[in-house]
Design a protein around this motif. Sequence first.
Motif, short mmCIF file in Angstrom:
data_model
loop_
_atom_site.label_atom_id
_atom_site.label_comp_id
_atom_site.label_asym_id
_atom_site.label_seq_id
_atom_site.Cartn_x
_atom_site.Cartn_y
_atom_site.Cartn_z
N LYS A 122 0.85 -1.19 0.00
CA LYS A 122 0.00 0.00 0.00
C LYS A 122 0.88 1.24 0.00
O LYS A 122 1.79 1.35 0.82
CB LYS A 122 -0.90 0.01 1.23
N TYR A 124 1.01 5.42 0.19
CA TYR A 124 0.32 6.66 0.55
C TYR A 124 1.28 7.81 0.26
O TYR A 124 2.43 7.76 0.64
CB TYR A 124 -0.02 6.69 2.04
N SER A 126 1.44 12.33 -0.35
CA SER A 126 0.82 13.64 -0.53
C SER A 126 1.65 14.42 -1.52
O SER A 126 2.88 14.43 -1.45
CB SER A 126 0.72 14.39 0.80
N TRP A 131 -3.93 13.94 -1.70
CA TRP A 131 -3.46 12.68 -1.16
C TRP A 131 -3.70 11.59 -2.19
O TRP A 131 -4.76 11.53 -2.81
CB TRP A 131 -4.23 12.34 0.12
N TYR A 133 -3.26 7.29 -3.07
CA TYR A 133 -3.16 5.97 -2.47
C TYR A 133 -3.34 4.94 -3.58
O TYR A 133 -4.19 5.10 -4.45
CB TYR A 133 -4.25 5.79 -1.41
#
Length: 191
Positions: A122, A124, A126, A131, A133
Amino acid sequence: MRTIITIILFILFLPQVYAQSDLDKPARLGEYNNFDTSIMECVYEHATYDPIKKSTQCTDWILEIGKNGSKYSLYPTYQCDSIINADYNGKPTRGEYYAVANKFETTKLTEQIKNLSENKFKNYESIFMDWYYYEEPIPQIEWNLVAGTDEICGHECKKATTTFRGRNWTAWYTEEIPIDNGPWKFGCLRG
């Protein structure tokens, strides 16, 4: 064109307006999701060469390894989070948060989580105020073991190479540390 200029001006003046009126309000931090306990931490230095500027930029990252997975993130973010949790009990004001974040020159989140029990990677990240993902299966990388050894941090290490997603990679690993995990999407390296 006017819309772009307005947005840019809004972004440029937002910190001054925000800083003057809201510093005493609680900082809005993301949820903390703990899926494992770290048993080992490794700090990596990424060096990226820019051929146009003819310069190298170095960034530190930390790999936190647990029994069920790992988290790979920017080291300054890790340092900032540690201070926020220790000094402000995880609940700083906006002013306190920005003071700590500015000290470590980090206000962005970038982390990759490998959940081994779910076989999921996963990511993540910014970018500016957005954001992002994505999630994918953890890649199974096929390494080519190379003859020879070298001593790194007091451990006898072996060399391995692979081609992954269009790039050639080299890894040094030791059988003295029985953990099959590495930074980013790397792993699957056994002696």
